[in-house]
Design a protein around this motif. Structure first.
Motif, mmCIF file in Angstrom:
data_model
loop_
_atom_site.group_PDB
_atom_site.id
_atom_site.type_symbol
_atom_site.label_atom_id
_atom_site.label_comp_id
_atom_site.label_asym_id
_atom_site.label_seq_id
_atom_site.Cartn_x
_atom_site.Cartn_y
_atom_site.Cartn_z
ATOM 1 N N HIS A 1 5.252 -18.831 9.341
ATOM 2 C CA HIS A 1 5.347 -17.373 9.432
ATOM 3 C C HIS A 1 6.184 -16.708 8.352
ATOM 4 C CE1 HIS A 1 4.293 -18.824 13.414
ATOM 5 N NE2 HIS A 1 3.808 -17.634 13.679
ATOM 6 N N GLY A 2 7.014 -17.476 7.672
ATOM 7 C CA GLY A 2 7.887 -16.852 6.688
ATOM 8 C C GLY A 2 8.805 -15.839 7.332
ATOM 9 N N ALA A 3 8.838 -14.617 6.805
ATOM 10 C CA ALA A 3 9.775 -13.594 7.284
ATOM 11 C C ALA A 3 9.296 -12.868 8.539
ATOM 12 C CB ALA A 3 10.024 -12.573 6.177
ATOM 13 N N PHE A 4 8.103 -13.180 9.010
ATOM 14 C CA PHE A 4 7.604 -12.493 10.196
ATOM 15 C C PHE A 4 8.158 -13.158 11.458
ATOM 16 C CE2 PHE A 4 4.602 -11.558 13.583
ATOM 17 C CZ PHE A 4 4.489 -10.180 13.451
ATOM 18 N N LYS B 1 -6.917 -12.679 0.612
ATOM 19 C CA LYS B 1 -5.721 -12.049 0.068
ATOM 20 C C LYS B 1 -4.876 -11.444 1.178
ATOM 21 C CE LYS B 1 -7.640 -10.873 -4.468
ATOM 22 N NZ LYS B 1 -7.934 -9.799 -5.439
ATOM 23 N N SER B 2 -5.471 -11.283 2.344
ATOM 24 C CA SER B 2 -4.793 -10.641 3.455
ATOM 25 C C SER B 2 -4.215 -11.690 4.395
ATOM 26 C CB SER B 2 -5.775 -9.747 4.218
ATOM 27 O OG SER B 2 -5.181 -9.250 5.387
ATOM 28 N N PHE C 1 8.863 -20.208 0.261
ATOM 29 C CA PHE C 1 7.956 -20.307 -0.876
ATOM 30 C C PHE C 1 6.596 -20.822 -0.384
ATOM 31 C CE2 PHE C 1 12.256 -20.812 -2.602
ATOM 32 C CZ PHE C 1 12.254 -19.765 -3.513
ATOM 33 N N VAL C 2 5.726 -19.900 -0.044
ATOM 34 C CA VAL C 2 4.399 -20.208 0.488
ATOM 35 C C VAL C 2 3.377 -19.521 -0.412
ATOM 36 C CG1 VAL C 2 2.873 -20.041 2.490
ATOM 37 C CG2 VAL C 2 5.341 -20.361 2.822
ATOM 38 N N TYR C 3 2.516 -20.287 -1.052
ATOM 39 C CA TYR C 3 1.631 -19.694 -2.048
ATOM 40 C C TYR C 3 0.350 -20.512 -2.177
ATOM 41 C CZ TYR C 3 4.182 -23.239 -4.743
ATOM 42 O OH TYR C 3 4.762 -24.406 -5.160
ATOM 43 N N ARG D 1 5.160 -9.704 1.414
ATOM 44 C CA ARG D 1 5.771 -9.130 2.616
ATOM 45 C C ARG D 1 6.486 -10.220 3.423
ATOM 46 N NH1 ARG D 1 0.708 -6.534 5.490
ATOM 47 N NH2 ARG D 1 -0.123 -8.532 4.734
ATOM 48 N N TYR D 2 5.963 -11.446 3.335
ATOM 49 C CA TYR D 2 6.482 -12.523 4.179
ATOM 50 C C TYR D 2 6.933 -13.757 3.404
ATOM 51 C CZ TYR D 2 3.520 -9.653 7.177
ATOM 52 O OH TYR D 2 2.927 -8.592 7.808
#
Length: 311
Positions: free
Chosen positions: A65-68, A23-24, A80-82, A96-97
């Protein structure tokens, strides 16, 4: 975690992304620039990135990384990463990302199983949602799981790319899909089993549906790439071959040891096609490599030599 390699001042280094509880997410540890991240940054976040996979590691590995922010590069948007959460039996993300639309909650592996297999499936009887973790391998292996995941993926493309007018904006959106069910069925039941055959057939059908869906909405302006997780060896019980148990292999090779060598072994470890010898034990009992090779070559199953050649 996933192992990544990256260059720093001309030196090849490695980095890992860890997830202790699935989950982290920690994109800080993901130092390699993924294709999705670089494409998004290059086109100033005008692309849509979709990464759908059963496991966090697979989804992050493709989605990036998405938003990081990545090193000195600016971060991309919340793509959209899931992935699937086996404990809660639903699609999840780290907001968060990344992003996950609300409609994803309508695509639950548990609900899919209960709706399509009311009388159970294989060894699962009287299934309840709270049993999702216990029966996760079964849930992932069903043909209906394949169908559900494919439907969600097409809905993501429909709502997040096509309906937003991005199908004709001349920008290369990226969408990744991991079909877990073929892997799950192959591992759990054997890839030549009837269960795997059912699931592979459904995966093949869904790929065809996806292809027609893309062709209808994108014309010839799309690239569909198919890759495999790994290959498989045939099961002797199904293919008509003979099986040699690891325990019997050890026993035959260790017949070279003299009396009083109880608990010792000439073999350190072995895989399907490789044997690592214990040189210390060989020296102690004055046993050569040639003797071991000859012993292996003479192992028989049902009166026939099992190994064709030892390298």
């Amino acid at each position: 975690g996933i192992l990544f390699f990256y260059l720093e001042n001309g030196i090849l280094k490695k980095s890992e992304i860890y997830s202790l509880d699935e989950k982290s997410v920690n994109p800080r540890e993901l130092k390699s620039e993924t294709l999705a991240a670089i494409a998004d940054i290059h086109f100033e976040n005008k692309l849509e990135i979709i990464s759908q996979a059963y496991a966090l590691r697979a989804s992050i590995g493709m989605g990036g990384h998405g938003a990081f922010p990545i090193g000195k590069l600016v971060g991309s948007d919340k793509d959209f990463v899931y992935w699937l959460d086996a404990h809660d039996c639903k699609w999840t993300t780290d907001d968060r990302y990344y992003s996950l639309p609300d409609f994803a909650k309508d695509f639950s592996p548990c609900d899919t199983f209960l709706q399509n297999y009311p009388n159970g499936w294989k060894e699962i009887q009287n299934f309840k949602k709270e049993d999702s973790k216990k029966y996760w391998s079964y849930l992932m292996a069903t043909p209906k799981e394949t169908e559900m995941e494919s439907e969600l993926f097409r809905k993501m493309i429909q709502e997040k790319i096509i309906q937003k007018g991005k199908a004709n904006d001349h920008l290369p959106d990226l969408a990744y899909l991991t079909i877990k069910s073929t892997d799950a069925a192959g591992h759990y039941f054997g890839w030549e089993s009837l269960e795997a055959k059912e699931t592979f057939r459904e995966a093949d059908r869904q790929i065809g549906i996806l292809y027609e869906f893309l062709k209808t909405n994108f014309g010839d302006k799309f690239i569909l790439v198919l890759t495999a997780d790994h290959g498989c060896a045939p099961l002797p019980e199904i293919s008509g071959g003979d099986r040699l148990l690891v325990e019997d292999f050890y026993k035959e090779v260790n017949k070279l040891l003299k009396n009083g060598s109880s608990g010792e072994s000439l073999i350190k470890k072995m895989t399907v096609g490789q044997v690592s010898l214990d040189r210390g034990v060989m020296k102690k009992y004055n046993i050569s490599e040639d003797e071991i090779i000859e012993k292996i070559q003479n192992i028989t199953v049902k009166g026939k030599k099992f190994f064709k050649r030892i390298v």
